[in-house]
Design a protein around this motif. Structure first.
Motif, PDB file in Angstrom:
ATOM      1  N   ARG A 153       4.131   7.228   6.227  1.00 11.36           N
ATOM      2  CA  ARG A 153       3.635   6.354   4.859  1.00 11.36           C
ATOM      3  C   ARG A 153       4.453   5.605   4.918  1.00 11.36           C
ATOM      4  NH1 ARG A 153       4.912   6.544  -0.391  1.00 11.36           N
ATOM      5  NH2 ARG A 153       3.134   5.779  -1.923  1.00 11.36           N
ATOM      6  N   ARG A 154       5.270   5.799   5.230  1.00 10.33           N
ATOM      7  CA  ARG A 154       6.682   4.492   4.686  1.00 10.33           C
ATOM      8  C   ARG A 154       7.044   3.247   5.650  1.00 10.33           C
ATOM      9  NH1 ARG A 154       8.736   6.040  -0.234  1.00 10.33           N
ATOM     10  NH2 ARG A 154      10.630   4.026  -0.028  1.00 10.33           N
ATOM     11  N   ARG A 159       7.387  -2.693   2.073  1.00  8.07           N
ATOM     12  CA  ARG A 159       8.092  -1.661   1.080  1.00  8.07           C
ATOM     13  C   ARG A 159       9.482  -1.083   1.984  1.00  8.07           C
ATOM     14  NH1 ARG A 159       6.049   3.133  -0.850  1.00  8.07           N
ATOM     15  NH2 ARG A 159       3.392   2.745   0.180  1.00  8.07           N
ATOM     16  N   LEU A 163      11.501  -0.906  -1.749  1.00 11.02           N
ATOM     17  CA  LEU A 163      12.254  -0.033  -1.647  1.00 11.02           C
ATOM     18  C   LEU A 163      12.690   0.280  -0.992  1.00 11.02           C
ATOM     19  CD1 LEU A 163       8.105   0.697  -3.180  1.00 11.02           C
ATOM     20  CD2 LEU A 163      10.041  -0.750  -4.521  1.00 11.02           C
ATOM     21  N   ALA A 199      -3.169   1.263  -2.821  1.00 13.45           N
ATOM     22  CA  ALA A 199      -2.323   1.966  -2.979  1.00 13.45           C
ATOM     23  C   ALA A 199      -0.925   1.328  -2.650  1.00 13.45           C
ATOM     24  CB  ALA A 199      -2.480   3.384  -2.386  1.00 13.45           C
ATOM     25  N   LEU A 200      -0.878   0.186  -1.848  1.00 14.91           N
ATOM     26  CA  LEU A 200       0.420  -0.148  -1.287  1.00 14.91           C
ATOM     27  C   LEU A 200       0.688  -1.200  -3.025  1.00 14.91           C
ATOM     28  CD1 LEU A 200       3.111  -0.240   0.655  1.00 14.91           C
ATOM     29  CD2 LEU A 200       2.100  -2.423   1.426  1.00 14.91           C
ATOM     30  N   ALA A 202      -0.157  -1.049  -5.367  1.00 18.91           N
ATOM     31  CA  ALA A 202       0.425  -0.557  -6.702  1.00 18.91           C
ATOM     32  C   ALA A 202       1.629   0.015  -7.496  1.00 18.91           C
ATOM     33  CB  ALA A 202      -0.454   0.229  -6.763  1.00 18.91           C
ATOM     34  N   ASP A 203       2.314   0.998  -5.618  1.00 17.05           N
ATOM     35  CA  ASP A 203       3.250   1.403  -5.662  1.00 17.05           C
ATOM     36  C   ASP A 203       4.485   0.123  -5.505  1.00 17.05           C
ATOM     37  OD1 ASP A 203       4.656   3.736  -5.246  1.00 17.05           O
ATOM     38  OD2 ASP A 203       5.399   3.553  -2.871  1.00 17.05           O
ATOM     39  N   LEU A 204       4.300  -0.497  -4.863  1.00 16.19           N
ATOM     40  CA  LEU A 204       5.070  -2.155  -5.105  1.00 16.19           C
ATOM     41  C   LEU A 204       5.609  -2.591  -6.523  1.00 16.19           C
ATOM     42  CD1 LEU A 204       4.838  -3.898  -1.459  1.00 16.19           C
ATOM     43  CD2 LEU A 204       6.523  -2.129  -2.745  1.00 16.19           C
ATOM     44  N   ARG A 205       4.318  -2.659  -7.341  1.00 16.71           N
ATOM     45  CA  ARG A 205       3.947  -3.118  -8.237  1.00 16.71           C
ATOM     46  C   ARG A 205       4.677  -2.474  -9.491  1.00 16.71           C
ATOM     47  NH1 ARG A 205      -1.302  -5.851 -10.105  1.00 16.71           N
ATOM     48  NH2 ARG A 205      -0.255  -6.467 -11.488  1.00 16.71           N
ATOM     49  N   GLU A 206       4.853  -1.472  -9.118  1.00 15.60           N
ATOM     50  CA  GLU A 206       5.494  -0.251 -10.291  1.00 15.60           C
ATOM     51  C   GLU A 206       6.415  -0.225  -9.869  1.00 15.60           C
ATOM     52  OE1 GLU A 206       5.292   4.304 -11.407  1.00 15.60           O
ATOM     53  OE2 GLU A 206       3.771   4.232 -10.077  1.00 15.60           O
ATOM     54  N   HIS A 207       7.649  -0.797  -8.863  1.00 16.97           N
ATOM     55  CA  HIS A 207       8.582   0.251  -8.664  1.00 16.97           C
ATOM     56  C   HIS A 207       9.549  -1.307  -8.289  1.00 16.97           C
ATOM     57  CE1 HIS A 207       6.613   3.990  -8.210  1.00 16.97           C
ATOM     58  NE2 HIS A 207       7.873   4.695  -8.712  1.00 16.97           N
TER      59      HIS A 207
END
Length: 287
Positions: A153-154, A159, A163, A199-200, A202-207
């Motif tokens: 997934r990573r 990412r 991250l 999903a990717l 959203a994850d990047l925007r959050e973190h």
């Protein structure tokens, strides 16, 4: 408003705001501009459509203009090739989203793995949808990171850039990171319903605060070639040039090959990294 194409509305507004009126070929009208860029009526004039029609497009109304109108708006906004392609995607002018929603997991064919191994001394990566890293040769792993050691997934370039540990590797991290955002924006526009991409993002925007900020700017960029400045932990600073190769029969897969200028300190650093990589592989195989 239900049914509003918010992505299109946002893209058109931001693109309009980035146009320099003095270079758009418009005669001065004496009015004070309170915000940067063109007015709606000016875009409509340059594109040869009514102000009401363009306003409805910029409001994200679910209408599909002709190809001629889309091209005219692209010219009025001064969009480059990537921007015009993105505009077509957002306006539903391509059939790609219908085809893409049935996409399965991407696979790298054996011949491509052989090609990667044959690029001895030259780092190479194979990227797929949403910048997923599908494969890398030994030099690619040595220059950047060993994506194969990451959970599946990573294994994603965007990412990793935002991250993971990429920030310390790139001298020009901000330049490279912004290009990744703009490339991902372009890819997301081709298939806004792809859940893995959603999903990717959203994850990047959050973190990542930087990703969230640059994502809101709604810029798009098609990476075809360029350079990267690196501060490598083993061989020091070097600059590599990259070229991208689209694979016939597999347009969603891109091969990135990295080289250094012959006779340069960067080339010597890359050769040293190749020597170290070859020795490391030999030791591993000896065991």
């Amino acid at each position: 408003m239900a049914g509003t194409n918010r992505e299109l509305a946002d893209f058109l507004r931001r693109a309009r705001g980035q146009v320099d009126p003095s270079r758009a070929g418009l005669p001065p009208d004496g009015r004070v501009r309170r915000v940067p860029g063109l007015r709606r009526e000016e875009v409509a004039l340059l594109a040869g459509v009514s102000t009401d029609y363009y306003a409805r497009l910029e409001q994200g109304r679910r209408i599909v203009p002709s190809t001629t109108v889309v091209e005219a708006i692209g010219r009025a906004l001064g969009l480059d090739d990537a921007g015009r392609a993105h505009l077509h995607d957002l306006m539903g002018m391509t059939a790609a989203p219908v085809r893409r929603r049935t996409r399965g997991v991407q696979r790298v064919r054996p011949g491509l793995y052989q090609l990667l191994d044959a690029l001895d001394g030259e780092p190479a990566l194979v990227l797929g949808r949403r910048t997923d890293v599908l494969a890398a040769n030994a030099m690619g792993k040595a220059l950047f990171t060993d994506f194969d050691r990451m959970p599946p997934r990573r294994r994603n370039y965007a990412r990793w850039m935002f991250l993971d540990d990429a920030r310390s590797l790139f001298v020009d991290w901000e330049v490279q990171a912004r290009a990744v955002v703009e490339s991902l924006r372009l890819d997301a526009g081709r298939d806004p319903d792809d859940q893995a991409t959603v999903a990717l993002i959203a994850d990047l925007r959050e973190h990542s605060r930087e990703f969230a900020h640059w994502w809101e700017q709604h810029r798009v960029h098609q990476r075809t070639h360029g350079s990267k400045r690196l501060r490598h932990p083993l061989v020091g600073e070097l600059t590599v040039e990259y070229e991208t190769l689209s694979l016939p029969g597999d347009p969603e897969t891109t091969l990135f090959v990295y080289t250094a200028e012959p006779g340069s300190s960067s080339k010597r650093a890359l050769d040293l990294l190749a020597s170290w990589t070859a020795e490391t592989l030999a030791v591993r195989r000896g065991h």
